[in-house]
Design a protein around this motif. Structure first.
Motif, PDB file in Angstrom:
ATOM      1  N   ILE A  10      21.662  15.765 -27.795  1.00 51.43           N
ATOM      2  CA  ILE A  10      22.105  16.542 -26.632  1.00 51.43           C
ATOM      3  C   ILE A  10      20.897  17.149 -25.917  1.00 51.43           C
ATOM      4  N   GLN A  59      19.007  14.640 -23.820  1.00 55.72           N
ATOM      5  CA  GLN A  59      19.649  14.357 -22.536  1.00 55.72           C
ATOM      6  C   GLN A  59      19.392  15.483 -21.537  1.00 55.72           C
ATOM      7  N   LEU A  86      29.847  23.802 -25.581  1.00 51.93           N
ATOM      8  CA  LEU A  86      30.888  22.794 -25.539  1.00 51.93           C
ATOM      9  C   LEU A  86      32.233  23.522 -25.536  1.00 51.93           C
ATOM     10  N   VAL A  98      21.781  24.525 -28.486  1.00 47.75           N
ATOM     11  CA  VAL A  98      23.078  23.863 -28.432  1.00 47.75           C
ATOM     12  C   VAL A  98      24.047  24.577 -29.362  1.00 47.75           C
ATOM     13  N   THR A 132      27.450  24.299 -31.370  1.00 40.40           N
ATOM     14  CA  THR A 132      28.398  23.312 -31.894  1.00 40.40           C
ATOM     15  C   THR A 132      29.183  23.948 -33.033  1.00 40.40           C
ATOM     16  N   VAL A 140      31.881  19.855 -21.199  1.00 42.98           N
ATOM     17  CA  VAL A 140      30.541  20.381 -21.459  1.00 42.98           C
ATOM     18  C   VAL A 140      30.265  21.505 -20.468  1.00 42.98           C
ATOM     19  N   VAL A 154      24.599  15.385 -19.982  1.00 43.12           N
ATOM     20  CA  VAL A 154      25.265  15.490 -21.274  1.00 43.12           C
ATOM     21  C   VAL A 154      26.686  14.935 -21.183  1.00 43.12           C
TER      22      VAL A 154
END
Length: 278
Positions: free
Chosen positions: A234, A237, A19, A221, A223, A269, A260
C-alpha cells in the motif's frame, strides 16, 4: 515569506491512510395529507432576475404533475397551510441569499380548482440587488507574490457584481483550498460582510491565517490485526504520488488515494493527512 517557513524540517508531518467500509443511505417516505386539497398549480410571478424554477426547488410545497393526476397509484402533492406560510418565508430568504435584501412578497392567492384541488399564486417584488463594493483580503502579505496571485485568481465574488451568499462561501473555500494545495496545510480562511442596505453595497472582508508551509513526511497504514494485503504494498502505491520531502498538497493526497484504490483489493480507501509537525 517568513524565513521560518522556508527552514528545512528535521521531522515531517505524517500521512495516514485509513481503510473504511461501505455505508448505505435510507430514504424517508414522503408525508401524505389526503384531507387537504391537491396542489394542481404553483405560479411565482415577478421573477425577472431570479428564476422561478430555482425558487420552487427551495420550497416544500410542490405542484402535482398533470400526468400524476391520472395515476391512481401515484403520490399527489397536497396543500398544507402551515407549510405554505413557511414557504413564503423561504422565498424571501432565498432572495436574500442571492443579494436581494429588499425582496418581499407582494401578494398571494389560493384559487380552488373543483372540490379537491387548489392553484397557488405568489407575486414577488424583487427590488434591486446588493452589489459587491469592496473586496479586502488580508493575511497573505507574508507569502511569495506568486502564491498570493494563485490564491486570489478568479474568485467567485467580483466587485460590481451582485453579492450572493453561495459565492461568499465559495470564495473562502477557494482561497483556503488553494493555500492547502500550495503546502499551507493548516491554512484557515474566514471573514465577514458588511451590507449597506441604503446604498445596496457590500464590503467583503476576508482574513487568511496561512500557518507554516509543510512538506510530506512518512506514510502510515491503518489495517486490522491480520491484513490480507501487506502494508508495504500500500505504501509503495501511495509513494507514487506522495514523496517524502515534497511540498504538501491536497491533490497529491487524492492521487495517492486513487492509486491505492486501483489496486482493486479494497472495498473503500480513505487517505488523510496526519497532525502537522511544526
Amino acid at each position: 515569506m517568513d524565513v521560518a517557513f522556508l527552514s528545512p524540517f528535521r521531522r515531517f508531518p505524517p500521512l495516514l491512510a485509513l481503510l473504511v467500509f461501505w455505508t448505505g443511505c435510507a430514504h424517508q417516505p414522503s408525508t401524505r395529507l389526503p384531507n387537504q386539497p391537491k396542489v394542481v398549480g404553483l405560479d411565482i410571478k415577478g421573477t425577472d432576475q431570479v428564476k422561478a424554477s430555482d425558487i420552487k426547488e427551495k420550497i416544500v410545497t410542490t405542484k402535482t404533475p398533470w400526468y400524476q393526476r391520472l395515476n391512481p397509484f401515484g403520490e399527489d402533492s397536497y396543500f398544507d397551510p402551515n407549510t405554505w406560510q413557511a414557504d413564503l418565508k423561504r422565498i424571501v430568504r432565498y432572495y436574500q441569499a442571492q443579494g436581494f435584501y429588499a425582496a418581499r412578497i407582494e401578494s398571494t392567492d389560493q384559487k380552488p380548482q373543483g372540490k379537491d384541488a387548489i392553484a397557488l399564486e405568489v407575486v414577488v417584488n424583487e427590488g434591486s440587488p446588493t452589489l459587491v463594493g469592496v473586496l479586502n483580503v488580508t493575511g497573505l502579505e507574508q507569502l511569495p507574490e506568486a502564491h498570493q496571485k494563485k490564491a486570489l485568481a478568479g474568485l467567485p465574488l467580483v466587485p460590481g457584481e451582485p453579492f450572493r451568499e453561495e459565492q461568499w462561501a465559495g470564495t473562502k473555500e477557494q482561497i483556503q483550498g488553494r493555500l492547502h494545495e500550495l503546502g499551507y496545510a493548516e491554512a484557515e480562511v474566514g471573514g465577514e460582510v458588511e451590507v449597506d442596505l441604503a446604498n445596496q453595497s457590500a464590503t467583503v472582508n476576508i482574513r487568511a491565517d496561512t500557518g507554516p508551509r509543510y512538506r510530506f513526511g512518512n506514510i502510515f497504514v491503518a489495517t486490522d490485526a491480520n491484513p490480507q494485503v501487506n502494508p508495504r504494498r500500500i505504501i509503495e502505491q501511495a509513494q507514487g504520488a506522495v514523496r517524502k520531502g515534497d511540498w504538501f498538497s491536497e491533490s497529491s493526497l487524492a492521487d495517492a488515494q486513487a492509486r491505492v484504490c486501483r489496486m482493486g483489493v479494497f472495498g473503500a480507501v480513505k487517505v488523510n493527512r496526519g497532525a502537522p509537525d511544526r
